[in-house]
Design a protein around this motif. Structure first.
Motif, PDB file in Angstrom:
ATOM      1  N   ARG A  83       0.812  -1.222   0.000  1.00  0.00           N
ATOM      2  CA  ARG A  83       0.000   0.000   0.000  1.00  0.00           C
ATOM      3  C   ARG A  83       0.844   1.270   0.000  1.00  0.00           C
ATOM      4  N   GLY A  84       2.042   1.186  -0.548  1.00  0.00           N
ATOM      5  CA  GLY A  84       2.879   2.376  -0.673  1.00  0.00           C
ATOM      6  C   GLY A  84       3.332   2.974   0.638  1.00  0.00           C
ATOM      7  N   THR A  85       3.480   2.154   1.671  1.00  0.00           N
ATOM      8  CA  THR A  85       3.852   2.678   2.980  1.00  0.00           C
ATOM      9  C   THR A  85       5.088   1.978   3.523  1.00  0.00           C
ATOM     10  N   CYS A  86       5.713   2.594   4.509  1.00  0.00           N
ATOM     11  CA  CYS A  86       6.793   1.957   5.253  1.00  0.00           C
ATOM     12  C   CYS A  86       6.887   2.624   6.619  1.00  0.00           C
ATOM     13  N   GLY A  87       7.506   1.910   7.566  1.00  0.00           N
ATOM     14  CA  GLY A  87       7.718   2.475   8.895  1.00  0.00           C
ATOM     15  C   GLY A  87       6.483   2.523   9.775  1.00  0.00           C
ATOM     16  N   LEU A  88       5.405   1.833   9.372  1.00  0.00           N
ATOM     17  CA  LEU A  88       4.173   1.863  10.159  1.00  0.00           C
ATOM     18  C   LEU A  88       4.144   0.713  11.166  1.00  0.00           C
ATOM     19  N   ARG A  89       3.392   0.919  12.263  1.00  0.00           N
ATOM     20  CA  ARG A  89       3.238  -0.108  13.298  1.00  0.00           C
ATOM     21  C   ARG A  89       1.768  -0.166  13.721  1.00  0.00           C
ATOM     22  N   PRO A  90       0.930  -0.811  12.904  1.00  0.00           N
ATOM     23  CA  PRO A  90      -0.512  -0.803  13.165  1.00  0.00           C
ATOM     24  C   PRO A  90      -0.906  -1.422  14.500  1.00  0.00           C
ATOM     25  N   MET A  91      -0.104  -2.378  14.997  1.00  0.00           N
ATOM     26  CA  MET A  91      -0.463  -3.099  16.216  1.00  0.00           C
ATOM     27  C   MET A  91       0.246  -2.570  17.454  1.00  0.00           C
ATOM     28  N   ALA A  92       0.990  -1.486  17.339  1.00  0.00           N
ATOM     29  CA  ALA A  92       1.783  -0.989  18.459  1.00  0.00           C
ATOM     30  C   ALA A  92       0.936  -0.179  19.415  1.00  0.00           C
ATOM     31  N   PHE A  93       1.169  -0.390  20.724  1.00  0.00           N
ATOM     32  CA  PHE A  93       0.529   0.412  21.747  1.00  0.00           C
ATOM     33  C   PHE A  93       1.399   1.633  22.030  1.00  0.00           C
ATOM     34  N   ASP A  94       0.870   2.528  22.858  1.00  0.00           N
ATOM     35  CA  ASP A  94       1.655   3.669  23.306  1.00  0.00           C
ATOM     36  C   ASP A  94       2.839   3.174  24.126  1.00  0.00           C
ATOM     37  N   HIS A  95       4.022   3.791  23.925  1.00  0.00           N
ATOM     38  CA  HIS A  95       5.231   3.298  24.572  1.00  0.00           C
ATOM     39  C   HIS A  95       5.506   3.933  25.930  1.00  0.00           C
TER      40      HIS A  95
ATOM     41  N   TRP B 215       6.431  -4.944  16.523  1.00  0.00           N
ATOM     42  CA  TRP B 215       7.499  -4.556  15.601  1.00  0.00           C
ATOM     43  C   TRP B 215       7.363  -5.386  14.321  1.00  0.00           C
ATOM     44  N   PRO B 216       6.508  -4.956  13.395  1.00  0.00           N
ATOM     45  CA  PRO B 216       6.153  -5.792  12.240  1.00  0.00           C
ATOM     46  C   PRO B 216       7.223  -5.908  11.169  1.00  0.00           C
ATOM     47  N   GLY B 217       8.339  -5.188  11.295  1.00  0.00           N
ATOM     48  CA  GLY B 217       9.396  -5.288  10.290  1.00  0.00           C
ATOM     49  C   GLY B 217      10.573  -6.141  10.707  1.00  0.00           C
ATOM     50  N   VAL B 218      10.597  -6.603  11.982  1.00  0.00           N
ATOM     51  CA  VAL B 218      11.733  -7.371  12.494  1.00  0.00           C
ATOM     52  C   VAL B 218      11.602  -8.836  12.058  1.00  0.00           C
ATOM     53  N   ILE B 219      12.687  -9.409  11.563  1.00  0.00           N
ATOM     54  CA  ILE B 219      12.659 -10.794  11.081  1.00  0.00           C
ATOM     55  C   ILE B 219      13.729 -11.626  11.792  1.00  0.00           C
ATOM     56  N   SER B 220      13.565 -12.935  11.716  1.00  0.00           N
ATOM     57  CA  SER B 220      14.555 -13.875  12.249  1.00  0.00           C
ATOM     58  C   SER B 220      15.161 -14.658  11.102  1.00  0.00           C
TER      59      SER B 220
END
Length: 369
Positions: free
Chosen positions: A24-36, A72-77
């Protein structure tokens, strides 16, 4: 004219990671993140950064806390399968549906990478869950100037065998170009995999996060810290008194910082090395992704290979050798920057458009005559 329109759209394309339709033309988003405003943030902001220890005196998680699924939806193993099972080897970040950014050190003695695979979208590696996706590595691209003893140019790209589907649990990381003032970013985090205390004898690796501060590289390189071992293409992050840091198992893990204006995060670093874990004046050292923005684009086929060629250096006699100018390091020649390349490309497109417009006008004049 349709072709010209396509070229103009390409010329006006945004930063790396911001133009792929599959996400969807996006990057750096965290839809599931709560307030830190969490224990991690509160702990990291106080004045006591002593190392956390378990009851037996061993190091415990270097100040991190377990995250909820999708945080953190961009972190991979990155994992490898051997005779005795499949093991987490290092971390990385998804920057394109088919590309993962990590460090070269992870593959220094990898051998046949056909045994290696990538897990995306998981927070518990023992139970990845239905939202996680598994991909094999189709191609490994290590930086051509990577030097293992010094960890210089410690960066690598993994091309996956199939594109990844983005979701709330899987998002792309944003690699900054030279226009972003990374040292001015204030809210930064590290994320890595840790074994839970109750997981023995079979380790249960879960994703953990910790809030950190960017540390001035000159201070980090001073004699009482790392004594010149940190390269200009590196970042330091942590705390002067230690207590929160990357550690074993975090190599390649992302250092991300929230944009000072927008509600998204920049992938500014990859965990590269450090002395010990969470020690005073021994923060984590990260490969600064910003310095490798063009290299990444070239390897992914978004720029021609010559775009990453270093400029020729003039010969100077010893009498003419200039002294290091810190201001020049922080403010490079704009003609050498990423932005200058983009403007030049737009000017080329505009020139082509004007030429085509003139040809069209001449053709219409000829028709009327």
């Amino acid at each position: 004219m349709a072709l010209l329109g396509l070229l103009v759209l390409l010329a006006l394309a945004g930063p790396l990671g911001a133009t792929w339709d599959t996400c969807r033309g996006t990057c750096g988003l965290r839809p599931m993140a709560f307030d830190h405003s969490s224990v991690v943030a509160e702990y990291s902001q106080n004045n006591d950064y002593e190392s956390l220890e378990s009851s037996d005196g061993s190091s415990q998680d270097t100040g991190g806390s377990e995250v909820h699924p999708g945080a953190w939806p961009g972190v991979i193993s990155v994992q490898a399968t051997w005779e005795n099972g499949t093991w987490h080897m290092c971390s990385g970040a998804l920057i394109h549906p088919q590309w993962v950014l990590t460090v070269a050190h992870c593959f220094a003695r990898a051998g046949d990478i056909s045994r290696w695979e990538v897990v995306i979208g998981a927070t518990d590696l023992s139970q990845p869950g239905p939202e996680a996706q598994l991909r094999h590595i189709q191609r490994l691209l290590v930086h051509q100037y990577y030097d293992e003893p010094t960890a210089r140019n410690n960066i690598a790209l993994l091309e996956l065998d199939q594109p990844v589907e983005c979701s709330d649990y899987i998002q792309l990381g944003c690699v900054p170009d030279s226009s972003l003032a990374v040292p001015k970013l204030k809210t930064c985090y590290i994320a890595g995999w840790r074994a839970t205390p109750d997981s023995a004898p079979s380790p249960r690796l879960v994703l953990q996060e910790a809030k950190v501060r960017l540390i001035d590289v000159q201070l980090c390189n001073s004699s009482r810290w790392y004594g010149g071992a940190v390269h200009p293409q590196d970042l330091c992050a942590g705390y002067p008194r230690g207590g929160i840091d990357t550690c074993q198992g975090d190599i390649g893990g992302p250092l991300v910082c929230k944009d000072n204006v927008g509600d998204y995060f920049w992938l500014v670093g990859l965990a590269s090395w450090g002395k010990g874990c969470a020690g005073a004046k021994r923060p984590g050292v990260f490969t600064a992704t910003q310095h490798f923005h063009t290299w990444i684009q070239v390897q992914m086929g978004l720029l021609p290979p010559e775009a990453d060629a270093p400029p020729p250096e003039p010969f100077l006699s010893p009498e003419e050798e200039p002294e290091a100018d810190l201001e020049d390091e922080e403010n490079p020649n704009p003609e050498d920057s990423e932005d200058y390349t983009k403007v030049s490309f737009q000017q080329q497109i505009l020139g082509k458009f004007l030429n085509l417009l003139l040809e069209l006008l001449q053709f219409l004049k000829g028709e009327k005559a």
